[in-house]
Scaffold this active site. Structure first.
Site, short mmCIF file in Angstrom:
data_model
loop_
_atom_site.label_atom_id
_atom_site.label_comp_id
_atom_site.label_asym_id
_atom_site.label_seq_id
_atom_site.Cartn_x
_atom_site.Cartn_y
_atom_site.Cartn_z
N ASP A 74 -27.30 -32.63 -96.17
CA ASP A 74 -27.21 -33.61 -97.12
C ASP A 74 -26.35 -34.80 -96.11
O ASP A 74 -25.86 -34.68 -95.07
CB ASP A 74 -26.57 -33.39 -98.30
CG ASP A 74 -25.00 -32.83 -97.84
OD1 ASP A 74 -24.84 -33.07 -97.03
OD2 ASP A 74 -24.65 -32.30 -99.22
N ASP A 128 -25.24 -42.69 -98.23
CA ASP A 128 -25.36 -43.23 -99.54
C ASP A 128 -24.21 -43.23 -100.40
O ASP A 128 -23.30 -42.65 -100.33
CB ASP A 128 -26.48 -42.72 -100.47
CG ASP A 128 -26.23 -41.30 -100.86
OD1 ASP A 128 -25.72 -40.54 -99.83
OD2 ASP A 128 -26.66 -41.04 -102.11
N GLN A 176 -30.54 -45.07 -105.16
CA GLN A 176 -29.49 -44.95 -106.08
C GLN A 176 -29.92 -45.85 -107.57
O GLN A 176 -30.80 -46.32 -107.77
CB GLN A 176 -27.88 -45.17 -105.45
CG GLN A 176 -27.71 -44.14 -104.63
CD GLN A 176 -27.25 -42.94 -105.41
OE1 GLN A 176 -26.79 -42.81 -106.60
NE2 GLN A 176 -27.06 -41.79 -104.47
N ASP A 253 -32.86 -29.33 -104.37
CA ASP A 253 -31.76 -28.15 -103.91
C ASP A 253 -30.69 -28.19 -105.01
O ASP A 253 -30.65 -28.96 -106.06
CB ASP A 253 -31.07 -28.86 -102.68
CG ASP A 253 -29.90 -29.90 -103.08
OD1 ASP A 253 -28.80 -29.43 -103.36
OD2 ASP A 253 -30.53 -30.94 -103.50
N CYS A 291 -39.66 -9.06 -113.05
CA CYS A 291 -39.40 -9.48 -111.66
C CYS A 291 -39.62 -8.48 -110.67
O CYS A 291 -39.30 -7.09 -110.98
CB CYS A 291 -37.99 -9.89 -111.54
SG CYS A 291 -37.55 -10.58 -109.79
N CYS A 293 -38.76 -8.53 -107.55
CA CYS A 293 -37.73 -8.49 -106.33
C CYS A 293 -37.20 -7.29 -106.01
O CYS A 293 -37.41 -6.12 -106.80
CB CYS A 293 -36.57 -9.72 -106.58
SG CYS A 293 -35.07 -9.24 -107.46
N CYS A 296 -34.55 -5.95 -108.71
CA CYS A 296 -35.09 -5.60 -109.80
C CYS A 296 -35.81 -4.12 -109.60
O CYS A 296 -36.01 -3.47 -110.79
CB CYS A 296 -35.87 -6.53 -110.35
SG CYS A 296 -34.72 -8.12 -111.13
N HIS A 322 -31.46 -11.73 -106.23
CA HIS A 322 -32.54 -12.02 -107.39
C HIS A 322 -32.64 -13.33 -107.88
O HIS A 322 -33.77 -13.82 -108.00
CB HIS A 322 -31.88 -11.20 -108.67
CG HIS A 322 -32.70 -11.50 -109.98
ND1 HIS A 322 -34.07 -11.09 -110.14
CD2 HIS A 322 -32.48 -12.38 -110.87
CE1 HIS A 322 -34.50 -11.65 -111.21
NE2 HIS A 322 -33.50 -12.39 -111.75
#
Lengths: 358, 358
Positions: A74, A128, A176, A253, A291, A293, A296, A322
């Site tokens: 960023d 910005d 913006q 993000d 799930c 994963c 899990c 997770h």
């Protein structure tokens, strides 16, 4: 699919946040196992520690942190404008104190480009000015004008640097304009006139209502070219992502999956689960029964809750893992649905379960 | 090779400590990737939280914590004797206050067997009295007598329980006797007379010198049958492990690799490395240039130090993972050297590099 010096990533993409160069409570191996294709680094934090020169000397961010896939940094703007110790803002930049040691620093458009080039991310952001919510229209207008001026200066500087020393990294512009449709249109027009390879929508998810966010986002996107990546900064919740994808957003993000995991909450297909609650003390189900994963497949809510209450680091690792996977799986499902022309059906099905779960 | 209900493990073995059911800053997947074959759980901690009944109700420790390989639980004796809030010790057991909530509890020989059976480890330990270092001979003698009495009572109770409900788990005996060779011989004779399937040497690594530890260990081992597993509790440093293996020790446990990792120190082939130190701020070498673990193949000292100084959980994960691997690799190399009849040469070679490294 977006190409970068460290490979391609699929869109829509969700970027977990790696503030100090690592996604909190995750290793690069963990991220790969969760299907992450791109992460975000915070310029403000990496500039202060270990410093962009140190990162460059150590081979750039991907060598430094072992994440050999794409990274976006960023601009640092959001962070310094959120600082308690922001000292002064003027038309040329921002002076602030480090939260680490109180030392004084200044960010300007050109410097922020140089810092990000030294860090060596694949996609970097224009400096910005993000105004708080709510802001009156005069304040928001000043933010738009400064954001345009800094974008111009930053891009001119970036183009010169790239000409002298080509790296293949991309500089994105940021729109913006707070909650004012007219200002959003002006800002989008200004930023698009500079012809960036990608555009971000900044200044949303800063306190406005969900319907206000949707109105402004939909309006802003009318002025951003669909053939270039469009990035909604700092968003967000699964329902916000699905909404934004429907308007054409390609990149996201947010700290939600990682930060909330560390306070005892994970995201599941049936909605948020506050796994630290006493009701899960004897619950042998996985965090999300739907799930697949690694977490899990192996651990119960009772176990992870127990570790969390014992302040075990492992609890934070499992919960983070997770939730990171959950967001990546969501993005993958979204991409599949878009490809097969069934995004709206997928969105409705997901939200029905997510908002009215268990 | 020792067989257990959850599979076999090779000896000599090093057991990382999983106090609350997880090795700190590691997942079960991480442990497997590091080559760990058996871990240790702390009976005292698991008894208090989540409670042995909860663990049993959730399917036993291996189901609860997802570690489907062997686990050994200690007797809880060492923990309660180390507590500030140990209230009373008598010939029948120990009364103590929980460090969690101040509630009063009592451990006796039979109860400790039942707790460990409920937890469901593969190897459980007799309740013993570990006296502090130094202790005068009268105090040490009382400890030996109580340890014998509790071992007898625990074993009788265990045999009855196993007859009624066979599980295949093993109860080991523990030899005490502080630093007194005569008491060690007496204690070993008493415990061996009860015919346990394995024997532990307790009460060492509690403050005595390394030469004192070696003298007492070597002496004690003369009275323990070589055909059964022999376990040195709470040890230790790589040099101590190599010493103890030369006397015939088969099993070790220690918090050193995990605890030290979380305070900024890892073990390497060239000795301990305090990676948090400023001298490593620009060091692009791995923690241990001679290590082939996942951490050393991917990350530099500079990066891990940076994360550590930023209080990132990931730093603790990476450091722990390396040190756990380092200890497992050491044990594997020891086993290979023993098989090929070259243990002494391996030991000398290792120590030469470890003690006189960089």
């Amino acid at each position: 699919m977006v190409q970068t010096p460290h490979g391609a990533f699929n869109t829509p993409a969700f970027m977990p946040v790696g503030t100090a160069g690592a996604v909190k409570a995750m290793t690069a191996d963990d991220l790969e196992r969760c299907g992450v294709e791109i992460i975000l680094g915070n310029t403000y934090h990496l500039y202060l520690r270990p410093g962009e020169k140190t990162i460059r000397q150590l081979g750039g961010l991907a060598t430094f942190n072992g994440w050999n896939k794409p990274t976006l940094t960023d601009s640092g703007g959001y962070q310094v404008f959120s600082l308690k110790d922001m000292l002064e803002i003027d038309d040329d930049g921002v002076t602030f104190r480090s939260h680490q040691d109180g030392s004084e620093h200044r960010f300007e458009a050109e410097k922020v480009v140089d810092i990000q080039r030294d860090i060596g991310a694949d996609i970097i952001m224009s400096f910005d000015q993000c105004v708080p919510y709510p802001s009156d229209i005069d304040r928001a207008r000043v933010g738009v004008e400064r954001t345009f001026d800094w974008a111009k200066r930053g891009k001119t500087h970036f183009d010169l640097r790239e000409k002298a020393n080509p790296t293949g990294i991309a500089l994105f512009g940021i729109v913006q304009g707070s909650t004012y449709p007219d200002l959003r249109e002006i800002s989008a027009g200004q930023i698009v006139s500079l012809d960036f390879p990608g555009y971000a929508v900044g200044g949303l998810a800063v306190g406005e209502s969900k319907s206000e966010m949707e109105d402004i986002l939909g309006h802003t996107l009318r002025f951003l070219p669909a053939e270039k990546p469009r990035y909604l900064m700092g968003v967000g919740y699964p329902e916000d992502i699905l909404m934004a994808v429907s308007y054409g957003i390609d990149m996201f993000d947010c700290v939600l999956p990682t930060r909330n995991a560390r306070t005892g909450m994970v995201f599941t297909s049936r909605g948020p689960l506050v796994f630290r609650n006493a009701e899960f003390a004897h619950d042998d189900r996985p965090l999300d029964p739907d799930c697949d994963c690694q977490v899990c497949r192996r651990y119960s809510r009772a176990y992870i809750r127990h570790l969390y209450n014992q302040k075990e680091i492992t609890a934070l690792m499992l919960a983070t893992c997770h939730s990171i996977y959950f967001f990546q799986k969501l993005m993958k499902n979204i991409r599949t649905a878009i490809e097969s022309g069934s995004f709206t059906a997928y969105r409705n099905e997901f939200l029905d379960k997510y908002l009215h779960g268990e």
